[in-house]
Design a protein around this motif. Structure first.
Motif, short mmCIF file in Angstrom:
data_model
loop_
_atom_site.label_atom_id
_atom_site.label_comp_id
_atom_site.label_asym_id
_atom_site.label_seq_id
_atom_site.Cartn_x
_atom_site.Cartn_y
_atom_site.Cartn_z
N ALA A 84 0.84 -1.21 0.00
CA ALA A 84 0.00 0.00 0.00
C ALA A 84 0.87 1.25 0.00
CB ALA A 84 -0.92 -0.01 1.21
N VAL A 85 0.67 2.10 -0.99
CA VAL A 85 1.50 3.29 -1.15
C VAL A 85 1.35 4.24 0.03
CG1 VAL A 85 1.82 5.37 -2.53
CG2 VAL A 85 1.57 3.16 -3.66
N HIS A 86 0.13 4.44 0.56
CA HIS A 86 -0.06 5.39 1.65
C HIS A 86 0.65 4.92 2.92
CE1 HIS A 86 -3.29 2.49 2.52
NE2 HIS A 86 -3.25 2.93 3.76
N VAL A 87 0.75 3.61 3.10
CA VAL A 87 1.47 3.07 4.26
C VAL A 87 2.97 3.30 4.09
CG1 VAL A 87 1.95 0.99 5.61
CG2 VAL A 87 -0.34 1.37 4.67
N LEU A 88 3.47 3.03 2.88
CA LEU A 88 4.89 3.27 2.60
C LEU A 88 5.24 4.74 2.79
CD1 LEU A 88 5.29 1.17 -0.69
CD2 LEU A 88 6.06 0.53 1.60
N SER A 89 4.38 5.63 2.32
CA SER A 89 4.63 7.07 2.40
C SER A 89 4.74 7.53 3.85
CB SER A 89 3.52 7.84 1.68
OG SER A 89 3.69 9.22 1.81
N ALA A 90 3.84 7.06 4.70
CA ALA A 90 3.83 7.50 6.10
C ALA A 90 5.09 7.05 6.83
CB ALA A 90 2.58 6.96 6.80
N LEU A 91 5.49 5.80 6.63
CA LEU A 91 6.69 5.31 7.32
C LEU A 91 7.93 5.96 6.76
CD1 LEU A 91 8.05 3.50 9.36
CD2 LEU A 91 8.00 1.63 7.68
N PHE A 92 8.00 6.13 5.45
CA PHE A 92 9.15 6.79 4.83
C PHE A 92 9.33 8.20 5.38
CE2 PHE A 92 10.63 9.35 1.04
CZ PHE A 92 11.95 8.95 1.10
N ARG A 93 8.25 8.95 5.50
CA ARG A 93 8.31 10.30 6.04
C ARG A 93 8.87 10.29 7.46
NH1 ARG A 93 2.56 12.74 6.33
NH2 ARG A 93 2.38 11.11 7.91
N ARG A 94 8.36 9.40 8.29
CA ARG A 94 8.83 9.35 9.68
C ARG A 94 10.31 8.98 9.76
NH1 ARG A 94 9.30 5.37 13.48
NH2 ARG A 94 8.07 3.81 12.35
N LEU A 95 10.72 8.01 8.98
CA LEU A 95 12.12 7.56 9.04
C LEU A 95 13.08 8.63 8.55
CD1 LEU A 95 11.80 3.85 7.82
CD2 LEU A 95 12.22 4.67 10.15
N VAL A 96 12.73 9.31 7.47
CA VAL A 96 13.62 10.36 6.95
C VAL A 96 13.78 11.48 7.98
CG1 VAL A 96 13.87 12.18 5.22
CG2 VAL A 96 13.22 9.88 4.52
N LEU A 97 12.67 11.92 8.55
CA LEU A 97 12.74 13.02 9.53
C LEU A 97 13.53 12.61 10.76
CD1 LEU A 97 9.10 14.45 9.23
CD2 LEU A 97 11.22 15.38 8.25
N GLU A 98 13.34 11.37 11.22
CA GLU A 98 14.10 10.89 12.38
C GLU A 98 15.60 10.84 12.06
OE1 GLU A 98 10.71 7.98 14.45
OE2 GLU A 98 12.45 7.12 13.41
N LYS A 99 15.94 10.34 10.90
CA LYS A 99 17.35 10.22 10.53
C LYS A 99 17.99 11.59 10.29
CE LYS A 99 16.71 5.60 8.53
NZ LYS A 99 17.44 4.88 9.57
N LEU A 100 17.22 12.54 9.77
CA LEU A 100 17.74 13.90 9.60
C LEU A 100 18.04 14.54 10.96
CD1 LEU A 100 15.54 15.34 6.72
CD2 LEU A 100 18.01 15.00 6.67
N GLU A 101 17.13 14.37 11.89
CA GLU A 101 17.35 14.94 13.23
C GLU A 101 18.56 14.29 13.90
OE1 GLU A 101 13.59 14.26 15.03
OE2 GLU A 101 12.59 15.91 13.98
#
Length: 408
Positions: free
Chosen positions: A190-207
């Motif tokens: 499911a694309v919407h599930v992938l999008s939500a987790l991808f967003r969270r992981l990128v922001l966490e890794k950036l911080e």
């Protein structure tokens, strides 16, 4: 001036010296090396060899200059892609394959240019972790998948647009390792599930990268060195929609290979997209993705020459940075063993490569020359090699003049 077969090398040779002088102190060593490599590619500067036709009646002789083999050179990626694809062909599985694309939002792309290694690395890791995590969840697929991921940092107009293209087999090895788990027909995750987790992981890794001092900021982004300003900058992205694209584009293994060839060894712009170079600048074809249907294709854009060079060099990768990566059961350390295991689970018979070649060989048909003569088709044999700075002793066969007979 206009040319019939314009190349990036022509633009660099004609305008590179002035551009380097105008931008002295603002060009990285890597960018300078790329410019020099492209300018010298397949010229006497790199040496080469002389080949002559084995047919004595023909005797055609030609000079071939060496390639620079730089991964950013438009002329060198064809051979590299063919070599790489020959290896991947052995690893194809008899299952559907999906194409998945993860894209960074514009605000992160802005700071990625100043932090290529760190943020491109985060893009790779977060997108792969997203795919592997969601696929392993029993609510979705419940299997260990394999991912081939390729970084592109450009849009069609040479703007900075970092994203990864993934080629993913449609299924995976069950978590207990006993069976192959196939995905649903024409649907992977499911694309919407992938999008939500991808967003969270990128922001966490950036911080985390910011806290570790791995990010640098200059110019209008200099204030982001401050942790609070950086958090404020990222805050709106936590509630915005992130683009993840997934489709099944493949009809079979051959189409998978064609698709791979289009993405794995592509550079920011190919020579065939260039149209002209004149006083107005560089004209080239591009796709306008804001339009629908055929209207988006073969649009023409003209950039001032100095801007074209700047945009091209924007996509030079850091030294040693790998733009093709493998995850899951396709990781380099275990890929061969996993492919064998998957074929067993799929009940695909293992036929030795030598046996396949023997079965398909036709001894009654003579083998075609590896390097055929352009005049008579006989084999071309290397008769001389020369190094950088040397001139070949043998000269090429002169091209006969074309004589036009006007019968009117």
């Amino acid at each position: 001036m206009s040319r019939t077969k314009l190349e990036v090398a022509d633009i660099f040779r004609d305008h590179g010296p002035a551009w380097r002088q105008a931008n002295a102190g603002h060009i990285s060593l890597g960018q300078l090396k790329v410019m020099a490599a492209i300018e010298d590619c397949r010229t006497a500067e790199l040496g080469g060899h002389v080949a002559r036709c084995d047919n004595e009646k023909c005797g055609h002789t030609q000079i071939a200059y060496n390639s620079c083999r730089n991964r950013h050179c438009p002329k060198c990626q064809g051979a590299a892609a063919r070599e790489w694809l020959a290896e991947r062909e052995k690893e194809l599985l008899p299952v559907p394959y999906f194409h998945v694309v993860f894209t960074l939002p514009a605000k992160i792309a802005d700071i990625a240019y100043q932090n290529k290694s760190a943020i491109y690395g985060i893009l790779f890791k977060a997108s792969a972790e997203t795919m592997i995590t969601i696929a392993a969840d029993p609510k979705h697929l419940g299997a260990r998948i394999g991912v081939l991921s390729v970084l592109h940092s450009w849009g069609s107009a040479l703007t900075h647009h970092p994203h990864v293209h993934m080629i993913v087999p449609g299924g995976g090895i069950s978590l207990d390792g006993t069976r192959w788990v196939a995905c649903r027909l024409n649907f992977f995750l499911a694309v919407h599930v992938l999008s939500a987790l991808f967003r969270r992981l990128v922001l966490e890794k950036l911080e985390a990268a910011h806290r570790a001092g791995e990010l640098q900021f200059f110019g209008r982004h200099a204030s982001l060195t401050n942790a609070q300003d950086f958090a404020t900058y990222l805050a709106p992205l936590g509630s915005s929609k992130w683009v993840v694209y997934c489709r099944r584009p493949f009809g079979g293994p051959e189409e998978v290979l064609r698709y791979l060839a289009r993405y794995t060894h592509r550079v920011a712009i190919s020579n065939r997209r260039l149209i002209s170079l004149d006083d107005k600048g560089v004209a080239f074809k591009w796709k306008d993705y804001r339009l629908e249907g055929q209207e988006r294709y073969n649009k023409v854009m003209t950039l001032p020459t100095h801007e074209f060079i700047r945009r091209f060099l924007m996509h030079v990768l850091p030294a040693g940075f790998h733009r093709i990566r493998y995850y899951g059961f396709l990781t380099c350390q275990t890929r061969a063993k996993n492919i064998v295991r998957i074929r067993e689970l799929l009940a695909v018979p293992l036929i030795p490569v030598d046996a396949i070649k023997t079965a398909s060989a036709k001894p009654e048909e003579p083998k075609a020359p590896e390097h055929p003569c352009p005049c008579c088709g006989s084999n071309m044999r290397i008769i001389e090699t020369f190094v950088r700075g040397q001139q070949p002793k043998n000269r090429p066969t002169p091209v006969p003049p074309k004589i036009r007979i006007d019968t009117s």
